[in-house]
Scaffold this motif. Structure first.
Motif, short mmCIF file in Angstrom:
data_model
loop_
_atom_site.label_atom_id
_atom_site.label_comp_id
_atom_site.label_asym_id
_atom_site.label_seq_id
_atom_site.Cartn_x
_atom_site.Cartn_y
_atom_site.Cartn_z
N ALA A 51 55.92 7.13 66.01
CA ALA A 51 57.35 7.29 65.71
C ALA A 51 57.98 8.46 66.44
N LEU A 52 57.17 9.30 67.09
CA LEU A 52 57.70 10.55 67.63
C LEU A 52 58.65 10.33 68.79
N ALA A 53 58.38 9.36 69.66
CA ALA A 53 59.25 9.15 70.82
C ALA A 53 60.66 8.79 70.38
N SER A 54 60.78 7.85 69.45
CA SER A 54 62.11 7.45 69.00
C SER A 54 62.78 8.56 68.21
N LEU A 55 62.01 9.32 67.44
CA LEU A 55 62.59 10.42 66.67
C LEU A 55 63.08 11.53 67.57
N ARG A 56 62.32 11.85 68.60
CA ARG A 56 62.76 12.90 69.54
C ARG A 56 63.99 12.45 70.31
N HIS A 57 64.05 11.17 70.66
CA HIS A 57 65.23 10.64 71.35
C HIS A 57 66.45 10.71 70.42
N TRP A 58 66.26 10.34 69.16
CA TRP A 58 67.35 10.41 68.19
C TRP A 58 67.85 11.85 68.02
N ALA A 59 66.93 12.79 67.92
CA ALA A 59 67.31 14.19 67.75
C ALA A 59 68.07 14.70 68.97
N ALA A 60 67.66 14.29 70.17
CA ALA A 60 68.32 14.74 71.39
C ALA A 60 69.74 14.20 71.49
N ASP A 61 70.03 13.06 70.85
CA ASP A 61 71.36 12.47 70.89
C ASP A 61 72.34 13.14 69.94
N GLN A 62 71.84 13.98 69.03
CA GLN A 62 72.74 14.64 68.07
C GLN A 62 73.31 15.91 68.69
N PRO A 63 74.59 16.22 68.47
CA PRO A 63 75.13 17.52 68.89
C PRO A 63 74.30 18.65 68.28
N GLY A 64 73.95 19.65 69.09
CA GLY A 64 73.01 20.67 68.67
C GLY A 64 73.38 21.40 67.39
N GLY A 65 74.67 21.58 67.13
CA GLY A 65 75.08 22.32 65.95
C GLY A 65 75.20 21.48 64.69
N ASP A 66 75.08 20.16 64.82
CA ASP A 66 75.21 19.28 63.65
C ASP A 66 74.01 19.45 62.72
N PRO A 67 74.24 19.37 61.41
CA PRO A 67 73.12 19.48 60.47
C PRO A 67 72.29 18.21 60.46
N VAL A 68 70.99 18.37 60.38
CA VAL A 68 70.04 17.27 60.19
C VAL A 68 69.33 17.51 58.86
N THR A 69 69.44 16.55 57.97
CA THR A 69 68.79 16.66 56.67
C THR A 69 67.54 15.80 56.66
N VAL A 70 66.43 16.43 56.31
CA VAL A 70 65.13 15.75 56.22
C VAL A 70 64.88 15.44 54.75
N THR A 71 64.84 14.16 54.41
CA THR A 71 64.72 13.75 53.01
C THR A 71 63.46 12.93 52.81
N LEU A 72 62.68 13.31 51.80
CA LEU A 72 61.45 12.60 51.49
C LEU A 72 61.71 11.53 50.45
N ALA A 73 61.26 10.32 50.75
CA ALA A 73 61.30 9.20 49.80
C ALA A 73 59.90 8.60 49.73
N GLU A 74 59.72 7.57 48.93
CA GLU A 74 58.40 6.99 48.79
C GLU A 74 57.98 6.30 50.09
N ASN A 75 56.86 6.78 50.67
CA ASN A 75 56.32 6.23 51.91
C ASN A 75 57.33 6.25 53.06
N ARG A 76 58.22 7.22 53.04
CA ARG A 76 59.27 7.25 54.06
C ARG A 76 59.88 8.65 54.15
N ILE A 77 60.34 9.01 55.35
CA ILE A 77 61.16 10.20 55.55
C ILE A 77 62.43 9.77 56.26
N ARG A 78 63.57 10.20 55.73
CA ARG A 78 64.86 9.88 56.35
C ARG A 78 65.42 11.13 57.02
N PHE A 79 65.95 10.93 58.21
CA PHE A 79 66.59 12.00 58.97
C PHE A 79 68.07 11.62 59.10
#
Length: 341
Positions: free
Chosen positions: A74-102
């Motif tokens: 999952a790292l390639a797609s996650l790193r690509h997603w993170a690079a597409d966000q404006p650097g100053g925008d907040p990213v919230t990392v949320t833990l759910a059952e068997n899942r993490i939402r960004f």
């Protein structure tokens, strides 16, 4: 359970650790571990030989600290997603059952995780490394440019590294090779003021994170590589030892065994001769070009583990200008002649 930091910091956490993850042979280390405490969001990765931990202060936890491992796939797609966000925008990392939402103002990405997957005690490993030197020792603690460190990959497969003194060059020693790398001497050379000035300061900066974890050695506390027993060696010395063992075993059986068939005699002889030839060729190659020997042994081990030796040999024969079809016809004709006798 969630923690928030800006998109630039989140992307940097992945960038600074992703290169250290293990391959799929160590499932527990095949990914990047995300952990939180009351102050920081950590990213941890290790391949048992290197260990990288990066952290940034989060904007606060919504509940208890959490820890999960992001799978490598999952790292390639996650790193690509993170690079597409404006650097100053907040990213919230949320833990759910068997899942993490960004989640960011621009969108959301979910990654499946295994809630039951454990991780090794990385805090104890780093505690063991950082406590190898006494706090009051006048030991070297120079700053090195990692872009220059990368230049040594062409020198040898293995190098000894000796840090001689603070603000002095590091010594690198290989087989018929000697080198030195100068440290970064001042902020005019470009290093950031965020670096620890000495070992005591490094201990202080990380003391809360490492806590009272008992010191642990890296090889003992990390998950072991679990290669199948039939895997071929990827080390030159181990391969050479195996070839010599095979030669001695085959010749011993050939001499000592008395009640064996002609086919078994031929098999023992062929095995011993082939192993001895391979050992001599490998020995010569290692003396002539050690780095090439390492590459060839590794590539050969991968081919042996793949198992499609017939296909590899056919392609090699055809590529060298031979006619493997004609060889097969000759073999079949020889078998037919022997059966006729």
């Amino acid at each position: 359970m969630s923690a928030t930091l800006n998109a630039h910091q989140f992307g940097r956490l992945l960038e600074r650790t992703a290169g250290h993850i293990a391959d799929e042979s160590i499932p527990r280390l095949h990914g990047v571990r995300l952990e939180t405490d009351d102050t920081f969001l950590y990213a941890i990765a290790s391949d048992r030989y290197t260990l990288a931990v990066a952290r940034y202060r989060h904007h606060g936890l919504t509940s208890a600290p959490f820890a999960r491992t992001l799978p490598a796939r999952a790292l390639a797609s996650l790193r690509h997603w993170a690079a597409d966000q404006p650097g100053g925008d907040p990213v919230t990392v949320t833990l759910a059952e068997n899942r993490i939402r960004f989640t960011s103002p621009q969108g959301e990405l979910g990654v499946g995780v295994d809630d039951s997957r454990e991780y090794f005690g990385w805090r104890g490993v780093l505690r063991g490394v950082i406590d190898q030197l006494p706090a009051d020792a006048e030991d070297p603690f120079p700053v090195f440019d990692t872009r220059l460190l990368a230049r040594w990959t062409g020198a040898d497969h293995y190098l000894r590294l000796r840090v001689t003194a603070d603000r002095q060059g590091a010594l690198l020693v290989g087989e018929d090779f000697l080198g030195a790398q100068m440290p970064v001497r001042s902020r005019h050379d470009g290093f950031d003021t965020g670096l620890a000035d000495d070992l005591d300061q490094a201990r202080t900066l990380w003391d809360d994170a490492l806590g009272d974890a008992p010191a642990a050695a890296m090889p003992d506390s990390m998950p072991a590589v679990r290669h199948p027993s039939h895997d071929a060696s990827r080390a030159v010395a181990e391969t050479a030892e195996g070839l010599l063992r095979q030669t001695l075993s085959s010749t011993h059986d050939l001499i000592q065994e008395t009640n064996i068939s002609p086919a078994a005699v031929a098999a023992h002889a062929s095995s011993g001769v082939t192993a001895w030839m391979a050992f001599r060729y490998l020995e010569a190659l290692h003396h002539a070009d050690p780095k090439l020997a390492v590459r060839i042994v590794t590539e050969t081990a991968e081919q042996l583990d793949d198992g499609a030796l017939g296909e590899f040999a056919y392609d090699a024969a055809a590529g060298a200008g031979y006619n493997p079809e004609e060889w097969q016809e000759e073999l079949e004709a020889h078998k037919a002649a022997r059966q006729g006798q």
